[in-house]
Structures are given as structure tokens and as C-alpha cells.
Design a protein around this motif. Structure first.
Motif, PDB file in Angstrom:
ATOM      1  N   GLN A  65      -1.009  -7.762 -13.135  1.00 54.35           N
ATOM      2  CA  GLN A  65      -0.438  -8.805 -12.303  1.00 54.35           C
ATOM      3  C   GLN A  65       0.856  -8.294 -11.672  1.00 54.35           C
ATOM      4  O   GLN A  65       1.683  -7.689 -12.350  1.00 54.35           O
ATOM      5  N   LYS A  66       0.984  -8.503 -10.359  1.00 54.76           N
ATOM      6  CA  LYS A  66       2.222  -8.154  -9.667  1.00 54.76           C
ATOM      7  C   LYS A  66       3.283  -9.195 -10.012  1.00 54.76           C
ATOM      8  O   LYS A  66       2.939 -10.373 -10.106  1.00 54.76           O
ATOM      9  N   PRO A  67       4.527  -8.839 -10.159  1.00 56.45           N
ATOM     10  CA  PRO A  67       5.017  -7.461 -10.140  1.00 56.45           C
ATOM     11  C   PRO A  67       4.772  -6.794 -11.492  1.00 56.45           C
ATOM     12  O   PRO A  67       4.821  -7.435 -12.531  1.00 56.45           O
ATOM     13  N   TYR A  68       4.469  -5.525 -11.478  1.00 52.17           N
ATOM     14  CA  TYR A  68       4.235  -4.763 -12.701  1.00 52.17           C
ATOM     15  C   TYR A  68       5.204  -3.594 -12.700  1.00 52.17           C
ATOM     16  O   TYR A  68       5.763  -3.231 -11.675  1.00 52.17           O
ATOM     17  N   ARG A  69       5.410  -3.020 -13.856  1.00 48.94           N
ATOM     18  CA  ARG A  69       6.287  -1.847 -13.951  1.00 48.94           C
ATOM     19  C   ARG A  69       5.513  -0.606 -13.537  1.00 48.94           C
ATOM     20  O   ARG A  69       4.335  -0.466 -13.846  1.00 48.94           O
ATOM     21  N   SER A  70       6.177   0.294 -12.837  1.00 48.41           N
ATOM     22  CA  SER A  70       5.551   1.533 -12.381  1.00 48.41           C
ATOM     23  C   SER A  70       4.907   2.282 -13.540  1.00 48.41           C
ATOM     24  O   SER A  70       3.770   2.745 -13.445  1.00 48.41           O
ATOM     25  N   ARG A  71       5.639   2.389 -14.627  1.00 45.50           N
ATOM     26  CA  ARG A  71       5.145   3.135 -15.790  1.00 45.50           C
ATOM     27  C   ARG A  71       3.875   2.496 -16.350  1.00 45.50           C
ATOM     28  O   ARG A  71       2.982   3.180 -16.835  1.00 45.50           O
ATOM     29  N   GLN A  72       3.830   1.169 -16.285  1.00 46.45           N
ATOM     30  CA  GLN A  72       2.661   0.431 -16.775  1.00 46.45           C
ATOM     31  C   GLN A  72       1.414   0.831 -15.977  1.00 46.45           C
ATOM     32  O   GLN A  72       0.362   1.125 -16.553  1.00 46.45           O
ATOM     33  N   LEU A  73       1.532   0.861 -14.661  1.00 45.40           N
ATOM     34  CA  LEU A  73       0.397   1.232 -13.813  1.00 45.40           C
ATOM     35  C   LEU A  73      -0.009   2.679 -14.066  1.00 45.40           C
ATOM     36  O   LEU A  73      -1.191   2.975 -14.258  1.00 45.40           O
ATOM     37  N   THR A 106       0.826  -1.199   0.000  1.00 41.97           N
ATOM     38  CA  THR A 106       0.000   0.000   0.000  1.00 41.97           C
ATOM     39  C   THR A 106       0.865   1.255   0.000  1.00 41.97           C
ATOM     40  O   THR A 106       0.616   2.192  -0.753  1.00 41.97           O
ATOM     41  N   GLU A 107       1.887   1.264   0.831  1.00 44.82           N
ATOM     42  CA  GLU A 107       2.766   2.427   0.925  1.00 44.82           C
ATOM     43  C   GLU A 107       3.551   2.629  -0.372  1.00 44.82           C
ATOM     44  O   GLU A 107       3.705   3.770  -0.837  1.00 44.82           O
ATOM     45  N   LEU A 108       4.044   1.557  -0.972  1.00 44.73           N
ATOM     46  CA  LEU A 108       4.754   1.666  -2.250  1.00 44.73           C
ATOM     47  C   LEU A 108       3.845   2.244  -3.330  1.00 44.73           C
ATOM     48  O   LEU A 108       4.245   3.141  -4.080  1.00 44.73           O
ATOM     49  N   LEU A 109       2.633   1.737  -3.401  1.00 45.26           N
ATOM     50  CA  LEU A 109       1.668   2.242  -4.377  1.00 45.26           C
ATOM     51  C   LEU A 109       1.348   3.704  -4.126  1.00 45.26           C
ATOM     52  O   LEU A 109       1.285   4.511  -5.053  1.00 45.26           O
ATOM     53  N   ARG A 110       1.117   4.039  -2.856  1.00 42.88           N
ATOM     54  CA  ARG A 110       0.778   5.417  -2.503  1.00 42.88           C
ATOM     55  C   ARG A 110       1.880   6.372  -2.957  1.00 42.88           C
ATOM     56  O   ARG A 110       1.621   7.408  -3.569  1.00 42.88           O
ATOM     57  N   GLN A 111       3.129   6.015  -2.661  1.00 45.43           N
ATOM     58  CA  GLN A 111       4.261   6.867  -3.038  1.00 45.43           C
ATOM     59  C   GLN A 111       4.394   6.985  -4.548  1.00 45.43           C
ATOM     60  O   GLN A 111       4.610   8.074  -5.077  1.00 45.43           O
TER      61      GLN A 111
END
Length: 147
Positions: free
Chosen positions: A123-131, A21-26
Motif C-alpha cells: 500500500q502506498k506510501p511504502y518504504r523504499s527498503r520494503q519494496l 512511475t519515474e520515482l519507482l524507476r529510479q
């Protein structure tokens, strides 16, 4: 009236894994979005029901202890049908499709197809840019649908 820039939108992250959650939030906040984060689907429903601010997109993990992300999406479809949802799934969930581009996620515990408010799944793991690009695309599509 001036239209709201995409980056000023508010996103809700739902994941029972505090670190995730924290990684996503950041990650999402770095791109200028406002991010609210909760640890369960029920917390997400409560927040959406009583929040005075507009939530523009929900990003939820599929596998959570009390209610799955798919069930959360179904409930949101009834209460807030205009609110788009992105599903995130962990690796190696039994019965899950590995092709996320055009297929429903076939979870053994979720026989029915995904509700129509689920706009994407990663699907995890995904690339930040992809999300981020998927978030931008969904919000852009929503903006045009609202015009």
C-alpha cells in the motif's frame, strides 16, 4: 552455466501516474535492476508480448483507467503464468483491506480473489527498503523454483 545475479534482472513498472512511475524507476534502478516503465496495462501486455528480452517481475498500480492491475495480473496468468506480479495500491480505495500481509485485497470492483501470480502487494506510501526487499525475495524464490 553461470546463474544470473538478481540485480541483473529486468523489472516492468506499470503506473498511469508519470511521477510515480519515474520515482519507482529510479528507486529500482539504483539497486542495479534494469527497469522498463509503461503508463498502462495494455502497454505492458504489448511490451511483454513483443519484447525480445526477458522480463522477470511486473510491478503494477492497481487503479488505472483502462484496465486494473488485478486484471493485468489475470491476463498475464494466461499468457505468462511464470511471471510474478507485485500490486501497488493507493490510499483510501473504497472496500480495500488495510491488512496486506496475508489477506486478499477486497476491491469493490474486483469481487474475485487475486490470481496466484500476484506474489505480493504494497500500500502506498511504502518504504523504499520494503519494496526492494520484497522484489529481492520474489526473485530469489523464482530463482530456486527454476533450479
Amino acid at each position: 552455466m553461470a546463474e544470473m545475479p538478481l540485480a541483473s534482472r529486468t523489472l516492468l513498472v506499470v503506473d498511469d501516474d508519470l511521477q510515480q512511475t519515474e520515482l519507482l524507476r529510479q528507486l529500482i534502478a539504483r539497486h542495479g535492476y534494469r527497469v522498463l516503465a509503461v503508463r498502462s496495462a495494455q502497454e505492458a501486455l504489448d511490451l511483454i508480448r513483443c519484447s525480445t528480452e526477458s522480463i522477470d517481475l511486473v510491478i503494477t498500480d492497481i487503479t488505472m483507467p483502462d484496465m486494473t492491475g488485478i486484471e493485468l495480473a489475470r491476463r498475464l496468468l494466461v499468457e505468462r503464468p511464470e511471471l510474478p506480479v507485485i500490486l501497488l495500491s493507493g490510499i483510501g480505495i473504497e472496500g480495500e483491506s488495510t491488512d496486506f500481509e496475508g489477506q486478499d485485497i477486497g476491491l469493490a470492483t474486483e469481487a474475485e480473489s487475486l490470481p496466484p501470480n500476484v506474489m505480493d502487494r504494497l500500500q502506498k506510501p511504502y518504504r523504499s527498503r520494503q519494496l526492494i526487499s520484497r522484489i529481492e525475495r520474489i526473485l530469489e524464490e523464482r530463482k530456486h523454483a527454476d533450479d
